[in-house]
Scaffold this motif. Structure first.
Motif, PDB file in Angstrom:
ATOM      1  N   ILE A  26      17.229  16.649  37.064  1.00  0.00           N
ATOM      2  CA  ILE A  26      17.488  15.556  36.125  1.00  0.00           C
ATOM      3  C   ILE A  26      17.407  16.078  34.690  1.00  0.00           C
TER       4      ILE A  26
ATOM      5  N   LEU B 161      10.145  10.137  32.910  1.00  0.00           N
ATOM      6  CA  LEU B 161      10.587  11.352  32.235  1.00  0.00           C
ATOM      7  C   LEU B 161      12.020  11.200  31.726  1.00  0.00           C
ATOM      8  N   THR B 162      12.859  10.561  32.523  1.00  0.00           N
ATOM      9  CA  THR B 162      14.243  10.343  32.118  1.00  0.00           C
ATOM     10  C   THR B 162      14.292   9.520  30.836  1.00  0.00           C
TER      11      THR B 162
ATOM     12  N   SER C  92      10.238  16.945  44.895  1.00  0.00           N
ATOM     13  CA  SER C  92      10.156  16.065  43.723  1.00  0.00           C
ATOM     14  C   SER C  92      10.286  16.884  42.436  1.00  0.00           C
TER      15      SER C  92
ATOM     16  N   ALA D  53       5.908   9.832  42.372  1.00  0.00           N
ATOM     17  CA  ALA D  53       6.946  10.817  42.068  1.00  0.00           C
ATOM     18  C   ALA D  53       8.176  10.120  41.481  1.00  0.00           C
ATOM     19  N   LEU D  54       8.551   8.986  42.076  1.00  0.00           N
ATOM     20  CA  LEU D  54       9.705   8.223  41.574  1.00  0.00           C
ATOM     21  C   LEU D  54       9.422   7.702  40.167  1.00  0.00           C
ATOM     22  N   GLN D  55       8.196   7.193  39.985  1.00  0.00           N
ATOM     23  CA  GLN D  55       7.772   6.680  38.684  1.00  0.00           C
ATOM     24  C   GLN D  55       7.865   7.784  37.622  1.00  0.00           C
TER      25      GLN D  55
ATOM     26  N   HIS E   1      13.786  17.948  41.943  1.00  0.00           N
ATOM     27  CA  HIS E   1      14.553  16.785  41.483  1.00  0.00           C
ATOM     28  C   HIS E   1      14.414  16.590  39.987  1.00  0.00           C
ATOM     29  N   ILE E   2      13.155  16.613  39.542  1.00  0.00           N
ATOM     30  CA  ILE E   2      12.853  16.397  38.127  1.00  0.00           C
ATOM     31  C   ILE E   2      13.546  17.465  37.283  1.00  0.00           C
TER      32      ILE E   2
ATOM     33  N   THR F 156      13.334  23.061  32.382  1.00  0.00           N
ATOM     34  CA  THR F 156      12.026  22.761  32.966  1.00  0.00           C
ATOM     35  C   THR F 156      11.316  24.059  33.324  1.00  0.00           C
TER      36      THR F 156
ATOM     37  N   GLN G  23       9.766  10.461  37.697  1.00  0.00           N
ATOM     38  CA  GLN G  23      11.192  10.718  37.433  1.00  0.00           C
ATOM     39  C   GLN G  23      11.747   9.721  36.412  1.00  0.00           C
ATOM     40  N   ASP G  24      11.456   8.440  36.659  1.00  0.00           N
ATOM     41  CA  ASP G  24      11.946   7.382  35.769  1.00  0.00           C
ATOM     42  C   ASP G  24      11.399   7.565  34.355  1.00  0.00           C
TER      43      ASP G  24
END
Lengths: 127, 127
Positions: A69, A33-34, A62, A26-28, A65-66, A77, A30-31
């Motif tokens: 962002i 996609l940013t 998650s 999930a963190l990956q 969050h996305i 989104t 986010q990164d």
């Protein structure tokens, strides 16, 4: 390393989630996609979860969050392909996914994104 | 049961393969795609393998099968997102994916599909 691919379709980024979204993934996402939002200057993010049989509160958070962002990066989104059982579970968990727009499938999601982009163009920002 | 989602985008079906394609899953995808092609009357199939780090001869054959099925159902298949390492391995395995068109990414694949559809319209069949 496992990684969820982000596909660029014009000014829309398409993410099709097919694997269990654990913490790291999930963190990956986010990164990734940013970075991709900044690089591609995309205006919309389409997240397809039709392959997911289970969406728990972690995944729900998650996704929220996305979407958050994406919003601050000037992109809308839309979450598509949610299974009926998933929708029931999410509501039972008390998660209403505030701030995330939803559509039945990718095609309807695309229409929604295009419509919201056209709207944004009709009312340009003051910059 | 595990299943690879097939996303409909206008008259193109998009398949993003993110998991190891074992025997059962490849057959399932063939079945699903055939049904979806018939139902949606799509003219193009776009298969994204950017998430795959390994493409062995079994997956290569499965992809060629799918392209063959799509062809007899009057749809063109374009394979996109192949990693450089995968391309090297495929050629070393002696698999040249004859009959499958390829493109660097989803966007370029879409262009290729649209161009081939326009061509088909310029030269209509005798029916």
């Amino acid at each position: 390393m496992e990684q969820i691919p982000i596909l660029k379709l014009g000014n829309i980024l398409l993410v099709s989630i097919q694997v269990e979204m654990h913490d790291q993934l999930a963190l990956q996402l986010q990164d990734d996609l940013t970075i991709k939002l900044a690089k591609s200057q995309a205006r919309g993010v389409l997240i397809d979860i039709s392959a997911l049989e289970i969406v728990d509160s972690f995944i729900g958070r998650s996704l929220a969050h996305i979407a958050g962002i994406a919003r601050v990066m000037d992109a809308t989104t839309v979450l598509v392909g949610m299974r009926p059982a998933v929708a029931i579970t999410l509501v039972e968990l008390g998660m209403t996914l505030t701030g995330i727009r939803t559509a039945l499938n990718v095609e309807k999601g695309m229409e929604l994104l295009r419509a919201s982009m056209d709207e944004a163009e009709d009312f340009p920002s003051m910059s």
